[in-house]
Design a protein around this motif. Structure first.
Motif, PDB file in Angstrom:
ATOM      1  N   LEU A  26       0.829  -1.206   0.000  1.00  0.00           N
ATOM      2  CA  LEU A  26       0.000   0.000   0.000  1.00  0.00           C
ATOM      3  C   LEU A  26       0.864   1.257   0.000  1.00  0.00           C
ATOM      4  CD1 LEU A  26      -2.705   1.438   0.160  1.00  0.00           C
ATOM      5  CD2 LEU A  26      -2.710   1.039   2.646  1.00  0.00           C
ATOM      6  N   VAL A  27       1.899   1.291   0.824  1.00  0.00           N
ATOM      7  CA  VAL A  27       2.810   2.445   0.841  1.00  0.00           C
ATOM      8  C   VAL A  27       3.471   2.606  -0.527  1.00  0.00           C
ATOM      9  CG1 VAL A  27       4.962   3.353   1.806  1.00  0.00           C
ATOM     10  CG2 VAL A  27       3.223   2.392   3.322  1.00  0.00           C
ATOM     11  N   ASP A  28       3.913   1.511  -1.121  1.00  0.00           N
ATOM     12  CA  ASP A  28       4.541   1.569  -2.446  1.00  0.00           C
ATOM     13  C   ASP A  28       3.586   2.174  -3.477  1.00  0.00           C
ATOM     14  OD1 ASP A  28       6.827   0.423  -1.450  1.00  0.00           O
ATOM     15  OD2 ASP A  28       6.384  -1.601  -2.188  1.00  0.00           O
ATOM     16  N   ALA A  29       2.331   1.743  -3.438  1.00  0.00           N
ATOM     17  CA  ALA A  29       1.352   2.212  -4.418  1.00  0.00           C
ATOM     18  C   ALA A  29       1.063   3.695  -4.258  1.00  0.00           C
ATOM     19  CB  ALA A  29       0.066   1.396  -4.288  1.00  0.00           C
ATOM     20  N   LEU A  30       0.936   4.156  -3.017  1.00  0.00           N
ATOM     21  CA  LEU A  30       0.665   5.575  -2.782  1.00  0.00           C
ATOM     22  C   LEU A  30       1.874   6.436  -3.148  1.00  0.00           C
ATOM     23  CD1 LEU A  30      -1.279   5.337   0.599  1.00  0.00           C
ATOM     24  CD2 LEU A  30      -2.207   6.084  -1.600  1.00  0.00           C
ATOM     25  N   ASP A  31       3.051   5.945  -2.836  1.00  0.00           N
ATOM     26  CA  ASP A  31       4.261   6.690  -3.193  1.00  0.00           C
ATOM     27  C   ASP A  31       4.385   6.807  -4.715  1.00  0.00           C
ATOM     28  OD1 ASP A  31       6.711   8.040  -2.562  1.00  0.00           O
ATOM     29  OD2 ASP A  31       7.797   6.218  -3.105  1.00  0.00           O
ATOM     30  N   ALA A  32       4.055   5.740  -5.425  1.00  0.00           N
ATOM     31  CA  ALA A  32       4.100   5.780  -6.893  1.00  0.00           C
ATOM     32  C   ALA A  32       3.078   6.771  -7.436  1.00  0.00           C
ATOM     33  CB  ALA A  32       3.842   4.383  -7.456  1.00  0.00           C
ATOM     34  N   TRP A  33       1.906   6.825  -6.807  1.00  0.00           N
ATOM     35  CA  TRP A  33       0.875   7.778  -7.236  1.00  0.00           C
ATOM     36  C   TRP A  33       1.369   9.219  -7.041  1.00  0.00           C
ATOM     37  CZ3 TRP A  33      -4.897   7.333  -5.304  1.00  0.00           C
ATOM     38  CH2 TRP A  33      -5.711   8.164  -6.083  1.00  0.00           C
ATOM     39  N   LEU A  34       2.006   9.467  -5.911  1.00  0.00           N
ATOM     40  CA  LEU A  34       2.554  10.799  -5.656  1.00  0.00           C
ATOM     41  C   LEU A  34       3.604  11.192  -6.699  1.00  0.00           C
ATOM     42  CD1 LEU A  34       2.985  11.001  -1.766  1.00  0.00           C
ATOM     43  CD2 LEU A  34       1.765  12.641  -3.201  1.00  0.00           C
ATOM     44  N   GLY A  35       4.303  10.214  -7.215  1.00  0.00           N
ATOM     45  CA  GLY A  35       5.344  10.490  -8.198  1.00  0.00           C
ATOM     46  C   GLY A  35       4.855  10.542  -9.631  1.00  0.00           C
ATOM     47  N   ASP A  36       3.573  10.300  -9.838  1.00  0.00           N
ATOM     48  CA  ASP A  36       3.002  10.308 -11.194  1.00  0.00           C
ATOM     49  C   ASP A  36       2.473  11.705 -11.489  1.00  0.00           C
ATOM     50  OD1 ASP A  36       1.566  10.003 -13.534  1.00  0.00           O
ATOM     51  OD2 ASP A  36       0.682   8.070 -12.953  1.00  0.00           O
ATOM     52  N   ARG A  37       3.226  12.468 -12.273  1.00  0.00           N
ATOM     53  CA  ARG A  37       2.827  13.853 -12.550  1.00  0.00           C
ATOM     54  C   ARG A  37       1.501  13.947 -13.284  1.00  0.00           C
ATOM     55  NH1 ARG A  37       8.539  16.773 -14.420  1.00  0.00           N
ATOM     56  NH2 ARG A  37       9.658  16.368 -12.457  1.00  0.00           N
ATOM     57  N   ASP A  38       1.185  12.963 -14.108  1.00  0.00           N
ATOM     58  CA  ASP A  38      -0.059  12.995 -14.867  1.00  0.00           C
ATOM     59  C   ASP A  38      -1.289  12.808 -13.976  1.00  0.00           C
ATOM     60  OD1 ASP A  38       1.353  13.332 -17.229  1.00  0.00           O
ATOM     61  OD2 ASP A  38       1.472  11.165 -17.620  1.00  0.00           O
ATOM     62  N   GLU A  39      -1.072  12.178 -12.807  1.00  0.00           N
ATOM     63  CA  GLU A  39      -2.198  11.894 -11.919  1.00  0.00           C
ATOM     64  C   GLU A  39      -2.166  12.721 -10.638  1.00  0.00           C
ATOM     65  OE1 GLU A  39      -4.924   9.585 -12.098  1.00  0.00           O
ATOM     66  OE2 GLU A  39      -4.402   9.795 -14.204  1.00  0.00           O
ATOM     67  N   ALA A  40      -1.194  13.624 -10.513  1.00  0.00           N
ATOM     68  CA  ALA A  40      -1.041  14.382  -9.263  1.00  0.00           C
ATOM     69  C   ALA A  40      -2.287  15.189  -8.914  1.00  0.00           C
ATOM     70  CB  ALA A  40       0.171  15.310  -9.350  1.00  0.00           C
ATOM     71  N   SER A  41      -2.986  15.672  -9.919  1.00  0.00           N
ATOM     72  CA  SER A  41      -4.167  16.502  -9.666  1.00  0.00           C
ATOM     73  C   SER A  41      -5.341  15.699  -9.113  1.00  0.00           C
ATOM     74  CB  SER A  41      -4.600  17.208 -10.957  1.00  0.00           C
ATOM     75  OG  SER A  41      -4.995  16.252 -11.942  1.00  0.00           O
ATOM     76  N   ARG A  42      -5.257  14.368  -9.189  1.00  0.00           N
ATOM     77  CA  ARG A  42      -6.365  13.528  -8.707  1.00  0.00           C
ATOM     78  C   ARG A  42      -6.004  12.761  -7.437  1.00  0.00           C
ATOM     79  NH1 ARG A  42      -9.665  10.175 -12.853  1.00  0.00           N
ATOM     80  NH2 ARG A  42      -7.691   9.124 -13.350  1.00  0.00           N
ATOM     81  N   LEU A  43      -4.976  13.212  -6.759  1.00  0.00           N
ATOM     82  CA  LEU A  43      -4.637  12.614  -5.467  1.00  0.00           C
ATOM     83  C   LEU A  43      -5.789  12.764  -4.481  1.00  0.00           C
ATOM     84  CD1 LEU A  43      -1.011  13.928  -4.797  1.00  0.00           C
ATOM     85  CD2 LEU A  43      -1.668  11.528  -4.979  1.00  0.00           C
ATOM     86  N   PRO A  44      -5.936  11.815  -3.552  1.00  0.00           N
ATOM     87  CA  PRO A  44      -6.883  12.047  -2.458  1.00  0.00           C
ATOM     88  C   PRO A  44      -6.566  13.385  -1.785  1.00  0.00           C
ATOM     89  CG  PRO A  44      -6.042   9.811  -2.371  1.00  0.00           C
ATOM     90  CD  PRO A  44      -5.247  10.517  -3.419  1.00  0.00           C
ATOM     91  N   ARG A  45      -7.585  14.193  -1.581  1.00  0.00           N
ATOM     92  CA  ARG A  45      -7.358  15.540  -1.054  1.00  0.00           C
ATOM     93  C   ARG A  45      -6.621  15.502   0.282  1.00  0.00           C
ATOM     94  NH1 ARG A  45      -6.586  20.571  -2.975  1.00  0.00           N
ATOM     95  NH2 ARG A  45      -6.365  21.854  -1.100  1.00  0.00           N
TER      96      ARG A  45
END
Length: 518
Positions: A419-438
């Motif tokens: 889970l930590v790996d997946a969230l860290d990868a999401w944070l590093g995805d510039r294309d998806e940064a705008s859709r992070l959990p608020r």
């Protein structure tokens, strides 16, 4: 007239906030903790094993409620004694509302899956994100009440009084750098201050504050300066700590009897063998004892020796033998002799055991004017202290060390890591940064601000056990990102952690989830 420094909040506000129903500042603190969503989530967080909706096992919420009940009872008993009341006043004060509030708050920082989750997140925080503080449930609790909860009037923490904030500090030091000299350097360090034997150089095994919250530690402890040592718990923190120990020792025994895990035969064999052959077991050398540890009586003998090594200030062989005898009579020959079958008779026997032992242990609480560095000002009489050690031994030896539990926990550890790996990868995805959990986005911004401030004002707090300084904007940003992910994951319930990983792994068909929200 100057306000009582124990009642001062972060902004030195003495008037109740708009949301407070109570005029008493300490009662208001208790109410602020109870209405916090961080408190509500404890109903979905493992105590020892996941309750999975069962009413037979404690979760962190029901545990906290029992600790609060015991803390208030201890406080009232101590204040009812003139001698104890005079002594606690000299040591900085004791208010039952403060002790109860601290007890309710003490587990707010526990992550999903209890102590197992704490160990996993600490390892990830230190090794993956290079956070010198790592993760610690007690420090996370203090971070929640002072920083990440936003239900206080200032939208930063709960804005609790100095007394309650200080009472939550079970281990009033940081992992590595504060205070100086650090209590780990003492000849006999306070309980929790020493480094783990298997992890030299990593700092204290237990601590109650990260570097980002040290200003709040200093402010909350200021009213107690000159009354207690800098490394000592306040009296109210000591009451909370003692109450936690007593509740844990009793209700976990009760839980695992109810579900049939704690069996009569192995516990009877362990205690009976030690009582029948105590002198022979004491004569065994350490290597022989370790080689025979699976045989009855040997683990209990190892406990006796550890107590001598760590707690010479109170350990007594006669008291230990009396404790083993009492627990064999009341637990083994009493409660465990009759398997729990859900009947009224079984329920009454379990309730009677719990009530009898709670009264006995609470009645054994005393105040010490000059305690050992290994103890708080509030402690137990010698007999009850040994009984708690034996009760906790039974729980550890016959529940926590079971292979079935280890199998379950290895799966949970893997889940949290993924889970930590997946969230860290999401944070590093510039294309998806705008859709992070608020919530995660806000935590990143908060941590970024905190670490930038530390880099300017106290860079030594960002230096880990390796001694290498944190240098550059990217390094500070990396620390902030790591702390935000750890803050986010640790604030989930067991079920939310599972559900969020399912969603991130594509295993869930449900597009909407409460896993993002706290």
């Amino acid at each position: 007239m100057e306000p009582d420094p124990r009642t001062l909040r972060r902004e030195n506000a003495t008037e109740p906030a708009w949301s407070d129903l109570a005029d008493n500042p300490f009662r208001a603190d208790r109410d602020r903790i109870v209405v916090s969503p961080f408190f509500a989530r404890l109903g979905g967080v493992t105590q020892v094993v996941s309750a999975a909706g069962s009413g037979l096992l404690h979760n962190r919420l029901t545990h906290s409620l029992k600790v609060a009940q015991v803390a208030r009872a201890i406080s009232q008993r101590l204040l009812a004694s003139v001698d104890s009341a005079e002594l606690v006043a000299k040591l900085g004060g004791l208010d039952p509302d403060v002790a109860e509030a601290a007890a309710l708050a003490h587990d707010l920082g526990h992550p999903p899956f209890g102590h197992l989750g704490e160990q996993v997140l600490d390892r990830i925080a230190r090794h993956r994100f290079s956070l010198p503080d790592g993760f610690e449930g007690n420090a996370q609790t203090f971070r929640i009440i002072t920083t990440t909860d936003v239900r206080g009037p200032g939208a930063v923490g709960l804005d609790l009084t100095a007394a309650v904030r200080a009472a939550v500090l079970k281990y009033p030091w940081a992992r590595l750098h504060w205070p100086d000299p650090h209590p780990s350097a003492m000849r006999i360090p306070p309980r929790g201050a020493a480094e783990p034997d298997d992890a030299p150089g990593t700092g204290s095994s237990k601590f109650s504050a990260y570097g980002t919250e040290l200003d709040d530690v200093v402010a909350s402890r200021r009213p107690f300066a000159g009354r207690i040592e800098p490394w000592q718990q306040t009296v109210e923190a000591s009451v909370m700590d003692t109450a936690d120990d007593l509740a844990y020792a009793i209700h976990d025994i009760q839980d695992f009897h109810r579900i049939g895990v704690l069996q009569h035969a192995p516990v009877a064999a362990e205690l009976g063998e030690w009582l029948d052959h105590a002198l022979d077991l004491a004569a065994l050398d350490a290597a022989t004892l370790a080689a025979q540890v699976r045989r009855p009586g040997r683990s209990l003998e190892q406990l006796r020796r550890r107590m001598h090594a760590k707690d010479a200030w109170i350990v007594d062989d006669d008291a230990f033998a009396h404790a083993v005898s009492r627990i064999r009579a009341e637990l083994v020959d009493g409660l465990l002799a009759h398997p729990f079958d859900g009947s009224i008779e079984a329920e009454q026997a379990t309730a009677a055991f719990s009530a009898r032992w709670t009264h006995r242990l609470v009645d054994g609480v005393i105040v010490l004017p000059s305690p050992s560095t290994r103890a708080g000002h509030v402690s137990l009489r010698t007999a009850q202290w040994h009984e708690v050690q034996v009760l906790k031994f039974v729980h550890r030896r016959f529940v926590l060390l079971r292979p079935e539990l280890a199998l379950h926990q290895r799966g949970q550890a893997s889940l949290l890591t993924t889970l930590v790996d997946a969230l860290d990868a999401w944070l590093g995805d510039r294309d998806e940064a705008s859709r992070l959990p608020r919530r995660l986005h806000d935590l990143v911004e908060l941590a970024q601000s905190e670490f930038e401030t530390l880099a300017r004002t106290a860079p030594e707090l960002l230096v880990g056990a390796t001694g290498e300084p944190v240098d550059g904007t990217d390094a500070v940003r990396g620390l902030a990102r790591g702390r935000a992910v750890i803050d986010f994951v640790s604030s989930l319930t067991d079920k939310q952690a599972v559900g969020l990983l399912d969603a991130l792994s594509g295993r869930s068909a449900q597009p909407w989830s409460d896993s993002f929200v706290l």
